[in-house]
Design an enzyme around this catalytic site. Structure first.
Site, PDB file in Angstrom:
ATOM      1  N   HIS A 248       5.415 -26.183 -48.103  1.00 33.14           N
ATOM      2  CA  HIS A 248       3.981 -25.863 -48.001  1.00 33.14           C
ATOM      3  C   HIS A 248       3.523 -25.198 -49.301  1.00 33.14           C
ATOM      4  O   HIS A 248       4.280 -24.460 -49.927  1.00 33.14           O
ATOM      5  CB  HIS A 248       3.752 -24.924 -46.801  1.00 33.14           C
ATOM      6  CG  HIS A 248       2.303 -24.738 -46.477  1.00 33.14           C
ATOM      7  ND1 HIS A 248       1.500 -23.871 -47.172  1.00 33.14           N
ATOM      8  CD2 HIS A 248       1.524 -25.331 -45.545  1.00 33.14           C
ATOM      9  CE1 HIS A 248       0.276 -23.926 -46.673  1.00 33.14           C
ATOM     10  NE2 HIS A 248       0.254 -24.812 -45.685  1.00 33.14           N
TER      11      HIS A 248
ATOM     12  N   SER B 262      -8.406 -27.527 -44.390  1.00 34.35           N
ATOM     13  CA  SER B 262      -9.691 -27.257 -43.732  1.00 34.35           C
ATOM     14  C   SER B 262     -10.089 -28.319 -42.709  1.00 34.35           C
ATOM     15  O   SER B 262     -11.269 -28.667 -42.594  1.00 34.35           O
ATOM     16  CB  SER B 262     -10.801 -27.064 -44.782  1.00 34.35           C
ATOM     17  OG  SER B 262     -10.506 -25.934 -45.575  1.00 34.35           O
TER      18      SER B 262
ATOM     19  N   GLU C 130      -1.785 -32.247 -48.750  1.00 32.47           N
ATOM     20  CA  GLU C 130      -2.647 -31.075 -48.623  1.00 32.47           C
ATOM     21  C   GLU C 130      -3.114 -30.627 -50.006  1.00 32.47           C
ATOM     22  O   GLU C 130      -2.380 -29.894 -50.695  1.00 32.47           O
ATOM     23  CB  GLU C 130      -1.890 -29.925 -47.962  1.00 32.47           C
ATOM     24  CG  GLU C 130      -1.327 -30.254 -46.601  1.00 32.47           C
ATOM     25  CD  GLU C 130      -1.092 -28.986 -45.779  1.00 32.47           C
ATOM     26  OE1 GLU C 130      -1.735 -28.832 -44.747  1.00 32.47           O
ATOM     27  OE2 GLU C 130      -0.271 -28.154 -46.206  1.00 32.47           O
TER      28      GLU C 130
ATOM     29  N   ASN D  32      -0.116 -25.272 -38.116  1.00 35.19           N
ATOM     30  CA  ASN D  32       0.664 -24.311 -38.896  1.00 35.19           C
ATOM     31  C   ASN D  32       0.013 -22.945 -38.719  1.00 35.19           C
ATOM     32  O   ASN D  32      -1.069 -22.712 -39.235  1.00 35.19           O
ATOM     33  CB  ASN D  32       0.656 -24.731 -40.373  1.00 35.19           C
ATOM     34  CG  ASN D  32       1.275 -23.679 -41.270  1.00 35.19           C
ATOM     35  OD1 ASN D  32       1.998 -22.796 -40.801  1.00 35.19           O
ATOM     36  ND2 ASN D  32       0.994 -23.767 -42.562  1.00 35.19           N
TER      37      ASN D  32
ATOM     38  N   GLY E 274      -7.534 -23.566 -46.390  1.00 36.04           N
ATOM     39  CA  GLY E 274      -8.139 -22.281 -46.034  1.00 36.04           C
ATOM     40  C   GLY E 274      -9.453 -21.988 -46.730  1.00 36.04           C
ATOM     41  O   GLY E 274      -9.943 -20.859 -46.693  1.00 36.04           O
TER      42      GLY E 274
ATOM     43  N   LYS F 192       1.030 -20.142 -39.842  1.00 37.66           N
ATOM     44  CA  LYS F 192       1.298 -19.239 -40.974  1.00 37.66           C
ATOM     45  C   LYS F 192       1.783 -17.891 -40.427  1.00 37.66           C
ATOM     46  O   LYS F 192       2.520 -17.865 -39.454  1.00 37.66           O
ATOM     47  CB  LYS F 192       0.040 -19.083 -41.838  1.00 37.66           C
ATOM     48  CG  LYS F 192      -0.620 -20.423 -42.158  1.00 37.66           C
ATOM     49  CD  LYS F 192      -1.700 -20.310 -43.166  1.00 37.66           C
ATOM     50  CE  LYS F 192      -2.427 -21.634 -43.267  1.00 37.66           C
ATOM     51  NZ  LYS F 192      -2.946 -21.897 -44.579  1.00 37.66           N
TER      52      LYS F 192
ATOM     53  N   GLU G  17       1.768 -22.712 -49.881  1.00 38.71           N
ATOM     54  CA  GLU G  17       1.875 -21.242 -49.915  1.00 38.71           C
ATOM     55  C   GLU G  17       3.299 -20.824 -50.246  1.00 38.71           C
ATOM     56  O   GLU G  17       3.524 -19.807 -50.897  1.00 38.71           O
ATOM     57  CB  GLU G  17       1.386 -20.649 -48.579  1.00 38.71           C
ATOM     58  CG  GLU G  17      -0.137 -20.711 -48.485  1.00 38.71           C
ATOM     59  CD  GLU G  17      -0.688 -20.843 -47.090  1.00 38.71           C
ATOM     60  OE1 GLU G  17       0.028 -20.584 -46.112  1.00 38.71           O
ATOM     61  OE2 GLU G  17      -1.880 -21.225 -46.977  1.00 38.71           O
TER      62      GLU G  17
HETATM   63  C1  PEP Z   1      -2.278 -25.447 -43.810  1.00 40.60           C
HETATM   64  O1  PEP Z   1      -1.923 -24.284 -43.697  1.00 40.60           O
HETATM   65  O2  PEP Z   1      -1.426 -26.330 -43.926  1.00 40.60           O
HETATM   66  C2  PEP Z   1      -3.705 -25.759 -43.794  1.00 40.60           C
HETATM   67  C3  PEP Z   1      -4.065 -26.996 -43.981  1.00 40.60           C
HETATM   68  O3  PEP Z   1      -4.574 -24.718 -43.585  1.00 40.60           O
HETATM   69  P1  PEP Z   1      -6.145 -24.823 -43.216  1.00 40.60           P
HETATM   70  O4  PEP Z   1      -6.288 -25.870 -42.146  1.00 40.60           O
HETATM   71  O5  PEP Z   1      -6.502 -23.462 -42.745  1.00 40.60           O
HETATM   72  O6  PEP Z   1      -6.859 -25.224 -44.455  1.00 40.60           O
END
Ligand code: PEP
Length: 249
Positions: A95, A207, A166, A9, A172, A11, A97
Site C-alpha cells: 500500500h 476516494s 491506487e 482497508n 484519502g 488502515k 502508505e
Molecule cells: C486506501 O486506503 O487504499 C484508499 C483507497 O483510501 P481512500 O478510499 O480513503 O482514498
C-alpha cells in the site's frame, strides 16, 4: 468474466470493540454478497475477532501487511504463518502508505507477495503513482516498474492475486481520476501482467464512495474497488456491496 472484488482497508482505525460493533451491524443488515467477493482488512489486533465474527457473513478477512519470514528476531513484525493460523484469507501488500511512511520498496513487496502466495493467502498488491509523477508524465512508467519489480517472476494462480491501482494523489483526498483515465491505467497493468492478465482482478482505489463506485467498476478493466475511508461506515460499505452486486452498466 472476472468476479468483482470489493475490499475495505481500515488502515489504523477500529480497535476490537469497534470491529465487533461493525460486524454485528453488518450481519443485522443481512446484506447478501452473492456474486461478489468482499473482504475487510482491519488492524492486526482486531483480526482474531474479525475472523470469528464475520464468519458466515459473506465478508472475508484480510491483513494490511505481513513480513516475508515465517518467524524470527524481527521485532514488531507479523508473518504469513501467523495470519494463516488465525484464519485470515487476504493480505494487502505494498500500500502507498507503507511505501511512503515505512520505506517499503518494490523488492520488499516482491518478497512479501511471494511468501504470502506460498502460504495460500490471497494477495492484493497495490501500485500507483504520486501526483508529482503524474504531472511529470511518469505514471505509466512508475506503475510498470512496480509490477515488474514487485511481482513478475513469481509463480501464482490468477485467482489468488489481485492488483489495486491506487493513484497516491487520490487516496484519502476526495480527488479521483476520470474513470476513463483509470481505465487506461488498468488496461496497461493488465497487459503488463502477461498471459494471466485476463484472469487477474484489477481493483481501483482512491476516494471511492457510494456516489462514484459505479463509474469505476463499469469500466471494462476495473474489476472492483479497494476502499479506505468509506469502508469504515457500515451503511456506506453495505451500499457499495449492493451497488456492485446489482450493477448494470
Ligand atoms: C486506501 O486506503 O487504499 C484508499 C483507497 O483510501 P481512500 O478510499 O480513503 O482514498
Amino acid at each position: 468474466m472476472r468476479k468483482l472484488l470489493i475490499g475495505g482497508n481500515w488502515k489504523m482505525y477500529k480497535g476490537v470493540e469497534e470491529t465487533i460493533k461493525f460486524a454485528n451491524l453488518f450481519k443485522e443488515k443481512k446484506v447478501s454478497t452473492e456474486g461478489v467477493d468482499v473482504f475487510l482488512a482491519p488492524p492486526f489486533t482486531s483480526l482474531v475477532d474479525a475472523v470469528r465474527i464475520f464468519k458466515g457473513s459473506g465478508i472475508s478477512v484480510g491483513a494490511q501487511n505481513l513480513f516475508w519470514e515465517d518467524e524470527g528476531a524481527y521485532t514488531g513484525e507479523v508473518s504469513s504463518v501467523f495470519l494463516k493460523e488465525i484464519g485470515v484469507d487476504w493480505v494487502i501488500i505494498g500500500h502507498s502508505e507503507r511505501r511512503t511512511y515505512f520505506g517499503e520498496t518494490n523488492a520488499g513487496v516482491k518478497k512479501k507477495v511471494e511468501k504470502a502466495l506460498q502460504k495460500q493467502l490471497k494477495v492484493v498488491i497495490c501500485v500507483g503513482e504520486t501526483e508529482e509523477e503524474r504531472e511529470e508524465g511518469k505514471a505509466k512508467e512508475v506503475v510498470d516498474k512496480q509490477i515488474e519489480e514487485g511481482l513478475l517472476g513469481i509463480e501464482y494462480d490468477a485467482e489468488n492475486l489481485a492488483v489495486a491501482y491506487e493513484p497516491v494523489w487520490a487516496i484519502g483526498t476526495g480527488k479521483t481520476p476520470h474513470p476513463e483515465d483509470a481505465e487506461e491505467m488498468h488496461s496497461i497493468i493488465r497487459e503488463k501482467l502477461g498471459a494471466k492478465g485476463e484472469s487477474i482482478r484489477i481493483m481501483y482505489g482512491g476516494s471511492v464512495k457510494t456516489h462514484n463506485i459505479k463509474d469505476f467498476i463499469c469500466q471494462e478493466n476495473i474489476d472492483g474497488a479497494l476502499i479506505g475511508g468509506a469502508s469504515l461506515d457500515v451503511d456506506g460499505f453495505s451500499d457499495m456491496i449492493n451497488i456492485a452486486k446489482e450493477i448494470k452498466c
